[in-house]
Enzyme design. Sequence first.
Site, PDB file in Angstrom:
ATOM      1  N   TRP A  36      18.190 -43.109  -8.309  1.00 51.47           N
ATOM      2  CA  TRP A  36      17.171 -42.077  -8.154  1.00 51.47           C
ATOM      3  C   TRP A  36      15.851 -42.671  -8.573  1.00 51.47           C
ATOM      4  O   TRP A  36      15.778 -43.342  -9.609  1.00 51.47           O
ATOM      5  CB  TRP A  36      17.511 -40.854  -8.987  1.00 51.47           C
ATOM      6  CG  TRP A  36      18.748 -40.168  -8.520  1.00 51.47           C
ATOM      7  CD1 TRP A  36      19.991 -40.254  -9.061  1.00 51.47           C
ATOM      8  CD2 TRP A  36      18.854 -39.271  -7.407  1.00 51.47           C
ATOM      9  NE1 TRP A  36      20.867 -39.460  -8.378  1.00 51.47           N
ATOM     10  CE2 TRP A  36      20.200 -38.840  -7.346  1.00 51.47           C
ATOM     11  CE3 TRP A  36      17.938 -38.797  -6.471  1.00 51.47           C
ATOM     12  CZ2 TRP A  36      20.648 -37.951  -6.366  1.00 51.47           C
ATOM     13  CZ3 TRP A  36      18.391 -37.919  -5.520  1.00 51.47           C
ATOM     14  CH2 TRP A  36      19.734 -37.504  -5.476  1.00 51.47           C
TER      15      TRP A  36
ATOM     16  N   GLU B 187       0.819  -1.199   0.000  1.00 50.44           N
ATOM     17  CA  GLU B 187       0.000   0.000   0.000  1.00 50.44           C
ATOM     18  C   GLU B 187       0.864   1.264   0.000  1.00 50.44           C
ATOM     19  O   GLU B 187       0.570   2.235  -0.708  1.00 50.44           O
ATOM     20  CB  GLU B 187      -0.924   0.020   1.229  1.00 50.44           C
ATOM     21  CG  GLU B 187      -1.820  -1.185   1.363  1.00 50.44           C
ATOM     22  CD  GLU B 187      -1.195  -2.299   2.198  1.00 50.44           C
ATOM     23  OE1 GLU B 187      -1.956  -2.989   2.891  1.00 50.44           O
ATOM     24  OE2 GLU B 187       0.044  -2.463   2.159  1.00 50.44           O
TER      25      GLU B 187
END
Length: 354
Positions: free
Chosen positions: A164, A46
């Site tokens: 992996w 703001e």
Amino acid sequence: MRLALDMAVRASGRTFPNPLVGAVVVKDGRVVGEGYHRRAGLPHAEVLALRQAGVKARGAALFCTFEPCFHKGRTPPCVDAVVSSGVSEVYIGVRDPNPMTRGKSIRKLRSAGVRVFEGFYQDEVQRLNEPFFCSMNKRRPLVTLKVAASLDGKTATAAGHSKWMTSALSRAYARRMRGSFDAIMVGIHTVLKDDPRLEGVSGNRLTKVIVDSSLKLPLSARLLKTKQSVIIAVNRTDLKKEKILRGRGVTVLRVPGRNGRVSLKALLGELGRREIRNLLVEGGASLAGSFLDEKLADKVMFYLAPSLMGGREALGGIGGRGARFPRQGARLKDMTIKRIGGDILIEGRLSYRF
């Protein structure tokens, strides 16, 4: 308000511990000022929008995704800047859930003669700031479980090999996603087995949280050799090792628990007091299972590789006590599915029916 919301997103992952906020000033149908909160300690959205508008703010309308703050924190109260700017109208997405502000700024604006309207893009603003709302309402971080597994739910083979499971593309994506979180948590068994670094993306202040009930963490662990802060949650401790770790800048938290285990609820409360809003739990299966058993996990990111591991002794992605009947299992809602290379990422919010 749509523009203000789009601007707020620009600082995603960088405003810890503050929410993502955007603001726009409109005069005679034209945007004359805009801004978004970039980082804690810097001006709020703001204030930036009003500065850009300058004298054009007088008699203008301010659109802000969050109620302007009422209290003095790292910066002065925004509501004072809004009042002194001379805007005639303020449109607010949602009220700030922080009790130090909630509704107070709206009352102050109205008492100053400013017309206030609220409730615009409310669902979008709340989703964007889900961790902040969770922190204010539940006094703990929003918890996301991250699991990478084969199609049959295995995170390691029967022989114990886990690297992996998913593709390099998925691993790179998961690493980038760490930048959206304030902290990453793993259990000590994951550290002892994989010796991970647990690093975030460049510039991200990702706190590492290790659940290590009896302080088994090796002093040579790779996660201790990076710049990011480390918190180790213990139930009982090795005083000599604790002294060495504290000398290296590591925070050792003594957290109550039962049967020699750290209480996750108590730990989350402590992390909340440290203003950690958004927590990623990456491993292992036992820790993930405990979060589900205690109904403390809010969301899940489940990466599935197009492979079948099989094996009775192969490790599953989630341990713990688990559900007794299928209908008692945690359910996903607001689920999304996306492909990352050959892998599938399933995300959603967790719902506990029992």
